[in-house]
Design an enzyme around this catalytic site. Structure first.
Site, PDB file in Angstrom:
ATOM      1  N   CYS A   5      51.103  43.089  62.117  1.00  0.00           N
ATOM      2  CA  CYS A   5      49.864  42.567  61.529  1.00  0.00           C
ATOM      3  C   CYS A   5      48.816  43.671  61.435  1.00  0.00           C
ATOM      4  O   CYS A   5      47.899  43.583  60.630  1.00  0.00           O
ATOM      5  CB  CYS A   5      49.351  41.411  62.368  1.00  0.00           C
ATOM      6  SG  CYS A   5      49.255  41.809  64.120  1.00  0.00           S
ATOM      7  N   ASN A  46      57.729  38.813  64.799  1.00  0.00           N
ATOM      8  CA  ASN A  46      57.693  40.285  64.795  1.00  0.00           C
ATOM      9  C   ASN A  46      57.442  40.922  66.166  1.00  0.00           C
ATOM     10  O   ASN A  46      57.759  42.093  66.353  1.00  0.00           O
ATOM     11  CB  ASN A  46      56.690  40.803  63.760  1.00  0.00           C
ATOM     12  CG  ASN A  46      55.267  40.451  64.090  1.00  0.00           C
ATOM     13  OD1 ASN A  46      54.996  39.399  64.672  1.00  0.00           O
ATOM     14  ND2 ASN A  46      54.349  41.309  63.736  1.00  0.00           N
ATOM     15  N   GLU A  69      45.753  33.811  65.146  1.00  0.00           N
ATOM     16  CA  GLU A  69      45.832  35.241  64.825  1.00  0.00           C
ATOM     17  C   GLU A  69      46.779  35.368  63.650  1.00  0.00           C
ATOM     18  O   GLU A  69      47.947  34.971  63.748  1.00  0.00           O
ATOM     19  CB  GLU A  69      46.337  36.055  66.020  1.00  0.00           C
ATOM     20  CG  GLU A  69      45.307  36.273  67.102  1.00  0.00           C
ATOM     21  CD  GLU A  69      44.049  36.974  66.624  1.00  0.00           C
ATOM     22  OE1 GLU A  69      44.097  37.689  65.607  1.00  0.00           O
ATOM     23  OE2 GLU A  69      43.001  36.787  67.266  1.00  0.00           O
ATOM     24  N   GLU A 126      42.056  37.259  71.900  1.00  0.00           N
ATOM     25  CA  GLU A 126      43.164  37.239  72.848  1.00  0.00           C
ATOM     26  C   GLU A 126      43.073  38.480  73.732  1.00  0.00           C
ATOM     27  O   GLU A 126      42.427  39.455  73.391  1.00  0.00           O
ATOM     28  CB  GLU A 126      44.501  37.276  72.098  1.00  0.00           C
ATOM     29  CG  GLU A 126      44.684  36.093  71.188  1.00  0.00           C
ATOM     30  CD  GLU A 126      46.144  35.884  70.821  1.00  0.00           C
ATOM     31  OE1 GLU A 126      46.818  35.122  71.520  1.00  0.00           O
ATOM     32  OE2 GLU A 126      46.602  36.493  69.850  1.00  0.00           O
TER      33      GLU A 126
HETATM   34  P1  NAD Z   1      54.891  32.096  60.151  1.00  0.00           P
HETATM   35  O1  NAD Z   1      53.511  31.616  59.888  1.00  0.00           O
HETATM   36  O2  NAD Z   1      55.936  31.828  59.151  1.00  0.00           O
HETATM   37  O3  NAD Z   1      55.432  31.443  61.522  1.00  0.00           O
HETATM   38  C1  NAD Z   1      54.733  31.593  62.735  1.00  0.00           C
HETATM   39  C2  NAD Z   1      55.117  30.445  63.660  1.00  0.00           C
HETATM   40  O4  NAD Z   1      54.618  29.224  63.125  1.00  0.00           O
HETATM   41  C3  NAD Z   1      56.622  30.273  63.824  1.00  0.00           C
HETATM   42  O5  NAD Z   1      56.925  29.923  65.153  1.00  0.00           O
HETATM   43  C4  NAD Z   1      56.907  29.120  62.886  1.00  0.00           C
HETATM   44  O6  NAD Z   1      58.076  28.403  63.211  1.00  0.00           O
HETATM   45  C5  NAD Z   1      55.657  28.267  63.095  1.00  0.00           C
HETATM   46  N1  NAD Z   1      55.410  27.293  62.017  1.00  0.00           N
HETATM   47  C6  NAD Z   1      55.809  27.367  60.721  1.00  0.00           C
HETATM   48  N2  NAD Z   1      55.412  26.257  60.063  1.00  0.00           N
HETATM   49  C7  NAD Z   1      54.732  25.484  60.941  1.00  0.00           C
HETATM   50  C8  NAD Z   1      54.083  24.228  60.851  1.00  0.00           C
HETATM   51  N3  NAD Z   1      54.061  23.527  59.725  1.00  0.00           N
HETATM   52  N4  NAD Z   1      53.469  23.738  61.951  1.00  0.00           N
HETATM   53  C9  NAD Z   1      53.476  24.437  63.103  1.00  0.00           C
HETATM   54  N5  NAD Z   1      54.102  25.631  63.264  1.00  0.00           N
HETATM   55  C10 NAD Z   1      54.722  26.149  62.184  1.00  0.00           C
HETATM   56  O7  NAD Z   1      54.765  33.647  60.490  1.00  0.00           O
HETATM   57  P2  NAD Z   1      55.952  34.695  60.749  1.00  0.00           P
HETATM   58  O8  NAD Z   1      56.616  34.978  59.455  1.00  0.00           O
HETATM   59  O9  NAD Z   1      56.774  34.266  61.914  1.00  0.00           O
HETATM   60  O10 NAD Z   1      55.136  35.980  61.239  1.00  0.00           O
HETATM   61  C11 NAD Z   1      54.611  36.935  60.377  1.00  0.00           C
HETATM   62  C12 NAD Z   1      53.118  36.745  60.238  1.00  0.00           C
HETATM   63  O11 NAD Z   1      52.501  36.799  61.517  1.00  0.00           O
HETATM   64  C13 NAD Z   1      52.452  37.847  59.424  1.00  0.00           C
HETATM   65  O12 NAD Z   1      51.520  37.276  58.544  1.00  0.00           O
HETATM   66  C14 NAD Z   1      51.734  38.680  60.472  1.00  0.00           C
HETATM   67  O13 NAD Z   1      50.615  39.388  59.996  1.00  0.00           O
HETATM   68  C15 NAD Z   1      51.356  37.640  61.466  1.00  0.00           C
HETATM   69  N6  NAD Z   1      51.078  38.231  62.779  1.00  0.00           N
HETATM   70  C16 NAD Z   1      49.787  38.285  63.205  1.00  0.00           C
HETATM   71  C17 NAD Z   1      49.483  38.877  64.422  1.00  0.00           C
HETATM   72  C18 NAD Z   1      48.067  38.917  64.925  1.00  0.00           C
HETATM   73  O14 NAD Z   1      47.876  39.041  66.124  1.00  0.00           O
HETATM   74  N7  NAD Z   1      47.061  38.816  64.068  1.00  0.00           N
HETATM   75  C19 NAD Z   1      50.502  39.421  65.203  1.00  0.00           C
HETATM   76  C20 NAD Z   1      51.808  39.358  64.728  1.00  0.00           C
HETATM   77  C21 NAD Z   1      52.090  38.755  63.512  1.00  0.00           C
END
Ligand code: NAD
Length: 476
Positions: A279, A147, A245, A457
């Site tokens: 998020c 995102n 995060e 962060e």
């Molecule tokens: P996601 O958890 O599906 O993926 C995040 C990353 O993790 C991707 O690069 C993905 O390929 C990787 N990943 C997936 N499975 C993995 C595994 N088994 N081992 C290691 N890496 C793996 O999240 P998303 O759909 O890309 O992003 C949306 C989420 O991110 C929402 O929940 C949002 O709230 C959160 N987010 C949080 C913040 C924050 O700072 N708190 C900021 C932006 C987004």
């Protein structure tokens, strides 16, 4: 073809994928390789070789590289923003703003490389001097979500390099374009081969290899709660430093005395901009009884007036949803909310547009309660649950009644309630008369409870994760 950057060279791989534009699915943004486990192994090996001399690099060397990267990103922010808008679906102004943010972050951490400090303390024993210094952690594995495809990588990569770490960077599989463009800029910044490596690909392959490799002592992750918890289960037995995060279900409290225009702006901005895919989005809007009906009606009118469309069209206020899977999730939650008894005032529909994209109308649920799934689970779309509160104390308890704790907000003209809320809200970020989403880059960012794990962060607080403290004793 866009390749990975490993050991100072562009490296191909057997698998590739097309990066699609969610505003127009027939528009292919580019073809990107997907790394294999052996590509990740090569990247970690390269980082391992680069580490001994990079860990001793001078602050000036790090400043020069980061400053050059920041300068180029800022100079190319319009072009990088257009790429980001095309692959992720943010509107062009939002995407250019995000690209500029990435440039500012590199500039900030260039300066931080020159501000690495220690302490000299008196010992309790005679003649001994105690020095407390900060050292880099080693190789940092960086895993990012879709995102914020350039800002989040920037706020992890820049401090990692500034404090003398080597990096293996795995961006989200869905949006490799901005990550590749950023890496291409980094590849020309004068960093020695192996200090920075890009490995694009699937979480289950690339991410899994990174989090389980014992040569990588630190993982900085942003993404969903489910993935974050899985990562922690893998990294904890290996005693890796882990920074997570994750999601949010952020409350925006609106009291009877709020300035109506301010409150509506905060709600519309926080709940719907960036298509609700933040998020920090205000997905729970908790409104005091006295203004509930008036506010909810006005919010629905504003939501209906928002122009949903192609991310690159100048009049668009809300871009498309990032992909078909996320769009289906939004639609499922609309059904869940209706079945739970919430009243859908507007939106929540797939929209047909001249372009063949993932369009969805911003939705407002009235008469939502805090125990409904739409008020407890992160939808990650432009869907707001509006919940009724009896008074300030009730609103505060509803705001804190969530497994998350990233951002929270209150709209009020009362200094008493604003001050109390800042102290009593169980979240890492608190906003008064400001939207829950939208933060500065030079101050700490992060949450509590289910939203975050590990040190904050951004800003100078980033050093807590990207350095290790050493205490040295000298008898002169
Ligand atoms: P996601 O958890 O599906 O993926 C995040 C990353 O993790 C991707 O690069 C993905 O390929 C990787 N990943 C997936 N499975 C993995 C595994 N088994 N081992 C290691 N890496 C793996 O999240 P998303 O759909 O890309 O992003 C949306 C989420 O991110 C929402 O929940 C949002 O709230 C959160 N987010 C949080 C913040 C924050 O700072 N708190 C900021 C932006 C987004």
């Amino acid at each position: 073809m866009h390749n990975n950057w490993i050991a100072g060279e562009w490296a191909g791989s057997h698998n590739t994928q097309n990066n699609l534009n969610p505003s127009e699915l027939s528009d292919i943004v580019g073809e990107y390789v997907r790394a294999s486990e052996s590509d990740v192994d090569a990247a970690i090996t390269a980082a391992e070789s680069a580490w001994p001399s990079w860990s001793l690099s001078t602050p000036q060397q790090r400043f020069d590289a980061l400053d050059m990267i920041g300068t180029e990103i800022l100079a190319r922010k319009n072009e990088l923003g257009e790429l980001l808008a095309r692959e992720e679906g943010k509107t062009l102004p939002e995407a250019i703003g995000e690209a500029a943010r990435a440039g500012q972050i590199f500039k900030f951490f260039a300066g931080e490389a020159l501000r690495i400090r220690g302490d000299i303390q008196a010992s309790t024993r005679p003649g001994i001097q105690v020095e407390v210094t900060r050292e880099p952690v080693g190789i940092v594995g960086i895993i990012t979500p879709w995102n914020f495809p350039i800002a989040i990588p920037a706020w992890k990569i820049a401090p990692a390099l500034a404090y003398g770490n080597c990096v293996v960077f795995k961006p989200a599989d869905l949006v490799p374009g901005s990550a590749w463009a950023l890496s291409e800029i980094i590849s020309r910044s004068g960093l020695p081969a192996g200090v920075f490596n890009l490995v694009m690909g699937r979480g289950s392959v690339v991410g899994a290899a990174l989090i389980t490799d014992p040569r990588v002592p630190a993982i900085s992750f942003t993404g969903s709660v489910e993935t974050g918890r899985h990562i922690l289960r893998q990294t904890a037995p290996l005693q890796k430093k882990t920074q997570l995060e994750m999601g949010g279900k952020n409350p925006l409290v609106i009291l009877n005395d709020a300035d109506m225009e301010t409150a509506l702006n905060c709600a519309v901005q926080g709940a719907f901009y960036s298509t609700g895919q933040r998020c920090t989005a205000s997905s729970r809007i908790i409104v005091e009884r006295g203004i509930y009906d008036r506010f909810t009606q006005a919010l629905a009118e504003r939501a209906q007036a928002l122009r949903v469309g192609h991310a690159l069209e100048p009049n668009t206020q809300i871009g498309p949803v990032c992909d078909e899977t996320q769009l289906r999730q939004n639609l499922d939650y609309i059904d869940i909310g209706k079945n739970e008894g919430a009243r859908l005032l507007c939106g929540g529909e797939r929209l047909q547009q001249p372009a063949n994209g993932c369009y969805f109308s911003p939705a407002v649920f009235a008469d939502a309660t805090n125990d409904m799934r739409i008020s407890r689970e992160e939808i990650f779309g432009p869907v707001a649950s509006v919940i009724r509160a009896d008074n300030y104390e009730h609103a505060l308890s509803l705001a804190n009644d969530t497994e998350f704790g990233l951002s929270s907000g209150i709209c009020t003209q009362s200094l008493k309630y604003a001050t109390h809320f800042k102290r009593a809200s169980h979240s890492g970020l608190v906003m008064v008369n400001v939207a829950t989403a939208g933060v500065d880059y030079h101050v700490p960012f992060g949450g509590r409870k289910g939203s975050s794990f590990g040190p904050r962060e951004q800003g100078s607080y980033a050093k807590e994760f990207f350095t290790i403290v050493k205490t040295a004793y000298t008898l002169a």
